[in-house]
Design a protein around this motif. Structure first.
Motif, PDB file in Angstrom:
ATOM      1  N   ALA A 286      -0.455  13.193  35.536  1.00  0.00           N
ATOM      2  CA  ALA A 286      -1.188  13.625  36.732  1.00  0.00           C
ATOM      3  C   ALA A 286      -2.029  14.861  36.454  1.00  0.00           C
ATOM      4  CB  ALA A 286      -0.211  13.891  37.878  1.00  0.00           C
ATOM      5  N   LYS A 287      -1.447  15.837  35.764  1.00  0.00           N
ATOM      6  CA  LYS A 287      -2.180  17.084  35.493  1.00  0.00           C
ATOM      7  C   LYS A 287      -3.363  16.860  34.553  1.00  0.00           C
ATOM      8  CE  LYS A 287       1.178  20.711  36.474  1.00  0.00           C
ATOM      9  NZ  LYS A 287       1.769  21.981  35.988  1.00  0.00           N
ATOM     10  N   GLY A 288      -3.234  15.905  33.657  1.00  0.00           N
ATOM     11  CA  GLY A 288      -4.339  15.613  32.751  1.00  0.00           C
ATOM     12  C   GLY A 288      -5.393  14.728  33.382  1.00  0.00           C
TER      13      GLY A 288
ATOM     14  N   GLU B 184      -7.643   8.251  43.798  1.00  0.00           N
ATOM     15  CA  GLU B 184      -6.593   8.490  42.802  1.00  0.00           C
ATOM     16  C   GLU B 184      -6.360   9.987  42.585  1.00  0.00           C
ATOM     17  OE1 GLU B 184      -6.987   4.335  40.219  1.00  0.00           O
ATOM     18  OE2 GLU B 184      -7.821   6.183  39.404  1.00  0.00           O
ATOM     19  N   ILE B 185      -7.423  10.767  42.646  1.00  0.00           N
ATOM     20  CA  ILE B 185      -7.294  12.226  42.537  1.00  0.00           C
ATOM     21  C   ILE B 185      -6.413  12.749  43.665  1.00  0.00           C
ATOM     22  CG2 ILE B 185      -8.520  14.434  42.736  1.00  0.00           C
ATOM     23  CD1 ILE B 185     -10.940  13.012  41.376  1.00  0.00           C
ATOM     24  N   ARG B 186      -6.674  12.279  44.894  1.00  0.00           N
ATOM     25  CA  ARG B 186      -5.886  12.718  46.045  1.00  0.00           C
ATOM     26  C   ARG B 186      -4.427  12.288  45.916  1.00  0.00           C
ATOM     27  NH1 ARG B 186     -10.735  11.226  48.642  1.00  0.00           N
ATOM     28  NH2 ARG B 186      -9.928   9.188  49.245  1.00  0.00           N
ATOM     29  N   THR B 187      -4.217  11.066  45.444  1.00  0.00           N
ATOM     30  CA  THR B 187      -2.855  10.560  45.288  1.00  0.00           C
ATOM     31  C   THR B 187      -2.082  11.377  44.261  1.00  0.00           C
ATOM     32  OG1 THR B 187      -3.504   8.304  45.882  1.00  0.00           O
ATOM     33  CG2 THR B 187      -1.470   8.560  44.604  1.00  0.00           C
ATOM     34  N   MET B 188      -2.681  11.626  43.107  1.00  0.00           N
ATOM     35  CA  MET B 188      -2.002  12.385  42.053  1.00  0.00           C
ATOM     36  C   MET B 188      -1.765  13.834  42.466  1.00  0.00           C
ATOM     37  SD  MET B 188      -3.582  10.854  38.479  1.00  0.00           S
ATOM     38  CE  MET B 188      -5.318  10.936  38.972  1.00  0.00           C
ATOM     39  N   SER B 189      -2.686  14.397  43.227  1.00  0.00           N
ATOM     40  CA  SER B 189      -2.489  15.753  43.745  1.00  0.00           C
ATOM     41  C   SER B 189      -1.283  15.793  44.672  1.00  0.00           C
ATOM     42  CB  SER B 189      -3.742  16.224  44.492  1.00  0.00           C
ATOM     43  OG  SER B 189      -4.859  16.312  43.617  1.00  0.00           O
TER      44      SER B 189
ATOM     45  N   THR C 204      -0.035   5.918  27.439  1.00  0.00           N
ATOM     46  CA  THR C 204       1.063   6.851  27.188  1.00  0.00           C
ATOM     47  C   THR C 204       1.974   6.945  28.401  1.00  0.00           C
ATOM     48  OG1 THR C 204      -0.280   8.156  25.654  1.00  0.00           O
ATOM     49  CG2 THR C 204       1.635   9.254  26.611  1.00  0.00           C
ATOM     50  N   GLU C 205       1.370   6.989  29.596  1.00  0.00           N
ATOM     51  CA  GLU C 205       2.159   7.048  30.834  1.00  0.00           C
ATOM     52  C   GLU C 205       3.010   5.789  30.993  1.00  0.00           C
ATOM     53  OE1 GLU C 205       3.872   7.512  34.578  1.00  0.00           O
ATOM     54  OE2 GLU C 205       3.179   8.968  33.099  1.00  0.00           O
ATOM     55  N   LYS C 206       2.439   4.638  30.715  1.00  0.00           N
ATOM     56  CA  LYS C 206       3.196   3.389  30.838  1.00  0.00           C
ATOM     57  C   LYS C 206       4.394   3.378  29.888  1.00  0.00           C
ATOM     58  CE  LYS C 206       1.867  -0.665  31.634  1.00  0.00           C
ATOM     59  NZ  LYS C 206       1.303  -2.039  31.497  1.00  0.00           N
ATOM     60  N   ALA C 207       4.216   3.958  28.716  1.00  0.00           N
ATOM     61  CA  ALA C 207       5.282   3.956  27.713  1.00  0.00           C
ATOM     62  C   ALA C 207       6.348   5.005  27.995  1.00  0.00           C
ATOM     63  CB  ALA C 207       4.688   4.179  26.326  1.00  0.00           C
ATOM     64  N   ASP C 208       5.919   6.191  28.449  1.00  0.00           N
ATOM     65  CA  ASP C 208       6.841   7.329  28.553  1.00  0.00           C
ATOM     66  C   ASP C 208       7.208   7.756  29.971  1.00  0.00           C
ATOM     67  OD1 ASP C 208       6.619   7.364  25.795  1.00  0.00           O
ATOM     68  OD2 ASP C 208       5.119   8.974  25.758  1.00  0.00           O
ATOM     69  N   GLY C 209       6.413   7.359  30.962  1.00  0.00           N
ATOM     70  CA  GLY C 209       6.653   7.804  32.330  1.00  0.00           C
ATOM     71  C   GLY C 209       7.827   7.084  32.972  1.00  0.00           C
ATOM     72  N   SER C 210       8.284   7.642  34.109  1.00  0.00           N
ATOM     73  CA  SER C 210       9.390   6.999  34.839  1.00  0.00           C
ATOM     74  C   SER C 210       9.082   6.809  36.322  1.00  0.00           C
ATOM     75  CB  SER C 210      10.675   7.832  34.699  1.00  0.00           C
ATOM     76  OG  SER C 210      10.535   9.080  35.346  1.00  0.00           O
ATOM     77  N   PHE C 211       8.046   7.488  36.837  1.00  0.00           N
ATOM     78  CA  PHE C 211       7.723   7.392  38.254  1.00  0.00           C
ATOM     79  C   PHE C 211       6.986   6.077  38.497  1.00  0.00           C
ATOM     80  CE2 PHE C 211       5.020   8.828  41.973  1.00  0.00           C
ATOM     81  CZ  PHE C 211       6.070   8.882  42.868  1.00  0.00           C
ATOM     82  N   PRO C 212       7.553   5.160  39.299  1.00  0.00           N
ATOM     83  CA  PRO C 212       6.967   3.822  39.458  1.00  0.00           C
ATOM     84  C   PRO C 212       5.505   3.811  39.888  1.00  0.00           C
ATOM     85  CG  PRO C 212       9.172   3.878  40.399  1.00  0.00           C
ATOM     86  CD  PRO C 212       8.814   5.298  40.052  1.00  0.00           C
TER      87      PRO C 212
ATOM     88  N   ALA D  74       3.226   6.102  39.446  1.00  0.00           N
ATOM     89  CA  ALA D  74       2.368   6.603  38.375  1.00  0.00           C
ATOM     90  C   ALA D  74       2.156   5.527  37.318  1.00  0.00           C
ATOM     91  CB  ALA D  74       2.972   7.860  37.746  1.00  0.00           C
ATOM     92  N   LYS D  75       3.219   4.796  36.998  1.00  0.00           N
ATOM     93  CA  LYS D  75       3.104   3.718  36.025  1.00  0.00           C
ATOM     94  C   LYS D  75       2.213   2.592  36.563  1.00  0.00           C
ATOM     95  CE  LYS D  75       7.028   2.701  33.777  1.00  0.00           C
ATOM     96  NZ  LYS D  75       6.890   3.171  32.383  1.00  0.00           N
ATOM     97  N   LYS D  76       2.307   2.353  37.874  1.00  0.00           N
ATOM     98  CA  LYS D  76       1.463   1.339  38.507  1.00  0.00           C
ATOM     99  C   LYS D  76      -0.009   1.765  38.455  1.00  0.00           C
ATOM    100  CE  LYS D  76       3.129  -0.403  42.255  1.00  0.00           C
ATOM    101  NZ  LYS D  76       3.523  -0.575  43.682  1.00  0.00           N
TER     102      LYS D  76
END
Length: 204
Positions: free
Chosen positions: A60-62, A100-105, A169-177, A179-181
């Motif tokens: 999200a930060k990137g 997407e910017i608003r969602t990630m924020s 990278t997010e799909k491989a390492d992330g855990s928040f559903p 964010a992966k979606k």
């Protein structure tokens, strides 16, 4: 006299029994209420934390400043692009990435993390691959017509490739559903746009 005594004793016993029953009922009512409140609080805390990990935060930060720059580039197209297709493409990029910017924020805020400030581009941060330099952006702003079209396509292809890499990278390492979606959607949509832009650039 004995009758009065017996009656008083019966009344006291009945009152005591009633008190015991009421207390028991009160105790039973309180137990589930207290347990429910605790469960609700736990569920609320779990929701606010979002069951995320460090990879989700980095994503999200990137991606927020990455998306912001893509939107900034897209905003140049209506007045500078010669190709109607590029204007349409730029409009679609902005339409997809603004929400997407608003969602990630929102995710970062709910996680107790700081949302990247506008205009801040820390190139050492994870997820910043494909970012244009200030010089690149200045150069793009000074062009128009066919020269803009070519520069825009080349820059946006590089930009999209960086976003796709970060999303993988997010799909491989992330855990928040969620964010992966989103990462999956970025890979699908931006890979298709890369193919389209390469076609417009005449390199495919």
């Amino acid at each position: 006299m004995n009758k009065h005594l017996i009656r008083r004793t019966a009344l006291v016993a009945a009152a005591g029994t009633a008190s015991f029953v009421l207390a028991a009922c009160g105790s039973n009512d309180d137990a589930p209420t207290g347990h429910g409140s605790s469960a609700s609080a736990t569920a609320s805390a779990a929701w606010s934390q979002g069951e995320h990990n460090a990879a989700d935060v980095a994503f999200a930060k990137g991606m927020i400043p990455h998306h912001r720059q893509a939107v900034e580039m897209a905003d140049l197209a209506p007045n500078r692009a010669q190709s109607a297709e590029i204007k349409t493409l730029a409009g679609n990029i902005k339409k997809a990435q603004d929400p997407e910017i608003r969602t990630m924020s929102g995710w970062l805020t709910s996680w107790g993390e700081q949302v990247p400030a506008e205009g801040v581009m820390d190139h050492s941060m994870h997820g910043m691959d494909g970012m244009m330099t200030a010089e690149d952006m200045d150069s793009l702003k000074k062009t128009s017509g066919k020269a803009f079209d070519t520069a825009f396509l080349r820059m946006m292809i590089k930009h999209h490739e960086g976003a796709v890499g970060t999303a993988k990278t997010e799909k491989a390492d992330g855990s928040f559903p969620d964010a992966k979606k989103m990462a999956d959607a970025v890979i699908t949509s931006q890979s298709a746009e890369i193919t389209r832009m390469n076609s417009l650039l005449g390199t495919s």
